[in-house]
Design a protein around this motif. Structure first.
Motif, PDB file in Angstrom:
ATOM      1  N   GLY A  71       0.805  -1.216   0.000  1.00 48.01           N
ATOM      2  CA  GLY A  71       0.000   0.000   0.000  1.00 48.01           C
ATOM      3  C   GLY A  71       0.835   1.261   0.000  1.00 48.01           C
ATOM      4  N   PHE A  72       2.143   1.153  -0.194  1.00 49.50           N
ATOM      5  CA  PHE A  72       3.024   2.317  -0.214  1.00 49.50           C
ATOM      6  C   PHE A  72       3.566   2.527  -1.616  1.00 49.50           C
ATOM      7  CE2 PHE A  72       3.623   0.638   4.153  1.00 49.50           C
ATOM      8  CZ  PHE A  72       3.133   1.725   4.859  1.00 49.50           C
ATOM      9  N   ASP A  73       3.899   3.764  -1.908  1.00 49.58           N
ATOM     10  CA  ASP A  73       4.599   4.048  -3.159  1.00 49.58           C
ATOM     11  C   ASP A  73       6.052   3.591  -2.995  1.00 49.58           C
ATOM     12  OD1 ASP A  73       2.463   5.212  -4.497  1.00 49.58           O
ATOM     13  OD2 ASP A  73       2.892   7.218  -3.677  1.00 49.58           O
ATOM     14  N   TRP A  74       6.727   3.476  -4.135  1.00 49.39           N
ATOM     15  CA  TRP A  74       8.126   3.033  -4.082  1.00 49.39           C
ATOM     16  C   TRP A  74       8.985   4.028  -3.320  1.00 49.39           C
ATOM     17  CZ3 TRP A  74       9.873  -1.608  -4.744  1.00 49.39           C
ATOM     18  CH2 TRP A  74       9.164  -2.504  -5.520  1.00 49.39           C
ATOM     19  N   GLY A  75       8.765   5.269  -3.444  1.00 44.38           N
ATOM     20  CA  GLY A  75       9.524   6.303  -2.718  1.00 44.38           C
ATOM     21  C   GLY A  75       9.317   6.175  -1.213  1.00 44.38           C
ATOM     22  N   GLU A  76       8.077   5.899  -0.807  1.00 44.31           N
ATOM     23  CA  GLU A  76       7.784   5.717   0.625  1.00 44.31           C
ATOM     24  C   GLU A  76       8.488   4.473   1.148  1.00 44.31           C
ATOM     25  OE1 GLU A  76       3.538   5.608   0.483  1.00 44.31           O
ATOM     26  OE2 GLU A  76       3.343   7.779   0.726  1.00 44.31           O
ATOM     27  N   LEU A  77       8.484   3.393   0.359  1.00 44.41           N
ATOM     28  CA  LEU A  77       9.174   2.167   0.789  1.00 44.41           C
ATOM     29  C   LEU A  77      10.668   2.401   0.935  1.00 44.41           C
ATOM     30  CD1 LEU A  77       7.436  -0.727  -1.169  1.00 44.41           C
ATOM     31  CD2 LEU A  77       7.478  -0.351   1.279  1.00 44.41           C
ATOM     32  N   VAL A  78      11.257   3.103  -0.019  1.00 44.27           N
ATOM     33  CA  VAL A  78      12.693   3.407   0.078  1.00 44.27           C
ATOM     34  C   VAL A  78      12.959   4.247   1.318  1.00 44.27           C
ATOM     35  CG1 VAL A  78      14.588   4.668  -1.040  1.00 44.27           C
ATOM     36  CG2 VAL A  78      13.122   3.182  -2.406  1.00 44.27           C
ATOM     37  N   SER A  79      12.100   5.197   1.608  1.00 41.99           N
ATOM     38  CA  SER A  79      12.259   6.032   2.809  1.00 41.99           C
ATOM     39  C   SER A  79      12.164   5.192   4.075  1.00 41.99           C
ATOM     40  CB  SER A  79      11.193   7.126   2.836  1.00 41.99           C
ATOM     41  OG  SER A  79      11.335   7.993   1.752  1.00 41.99           O
ATOM     42  N   ILE A  80      11.197   4.281   4.123  1.00 41.11           N
ATOM     43  CA  ILE A  80      11.026   3.410   5.306  1.00 41.11           C
ATOM     44  C   ILE A  80      12.248   2.510   5.486  1.00 41.11           C
ATOM     45  CG2 ILE A  80       9.677   1.504   6.258  1.00 41.11           C
ATOM     46  CD1 ILE A  80       7.182   2.841   5.010  1.00 41.11           C
TER      47      ILE A  80
END
Length: 108
Positions: free
Chosen positions: A8-17
């Motif tokens: 449920g996250f964008d790729w940018g959000e996943l990279v940030s996490i």
């Protein structure tokens, strides 16, 4: 699960996490390493102090042992002199006894 929005996250959000998790794990590792280093340094300092105290104790023990050795040598020398004197007295006593026995035999 959509490949364009995993969990449920964008790729940018996943990279940030993932980056945030990596930073937190690095911080925890660094903190543990520093704590262990400080602990080891404190242990080595205490060990150094203990070794210094042991060294001082060993110096004192060596001094006492040297003193005892000197006393023993002195005592052995005195004992040797006493044994020599005793041997001389034993010889003199034997001569006196022999002289007394010879004189008793002459008087009869």
């Amino acid at each position: 699960m959509d490949m364009h929005r995993p969990f449920g996250f964008d790729w940018g959000e996943l990279v940030s996490i993932v980056t945030l998790i990596g930073v937190v794990m690095t911080y925890v590792k660094t903190s543990i390493t520093n704590a262990a280093h400080d602990s080891n340094k404190a242990e080595f300092d205490r060990l150094g102090d203990s070794i210094a105290q042991l060294n001082q104790t060993m110096i004192k023990v060596n001094m006492v042992l040297d003193s005892l050795k000197a006393d023993r040598e002195s005592t052995n020398q005195r004992l040797t002199k006493l044994e020599t004197a005793t041997d001389k007295h034993d010889v003199r006593l034997a001569r006196i006894e022999e002289h007394v026995i010879v004189n008793k035999g002459d008087k009869k």
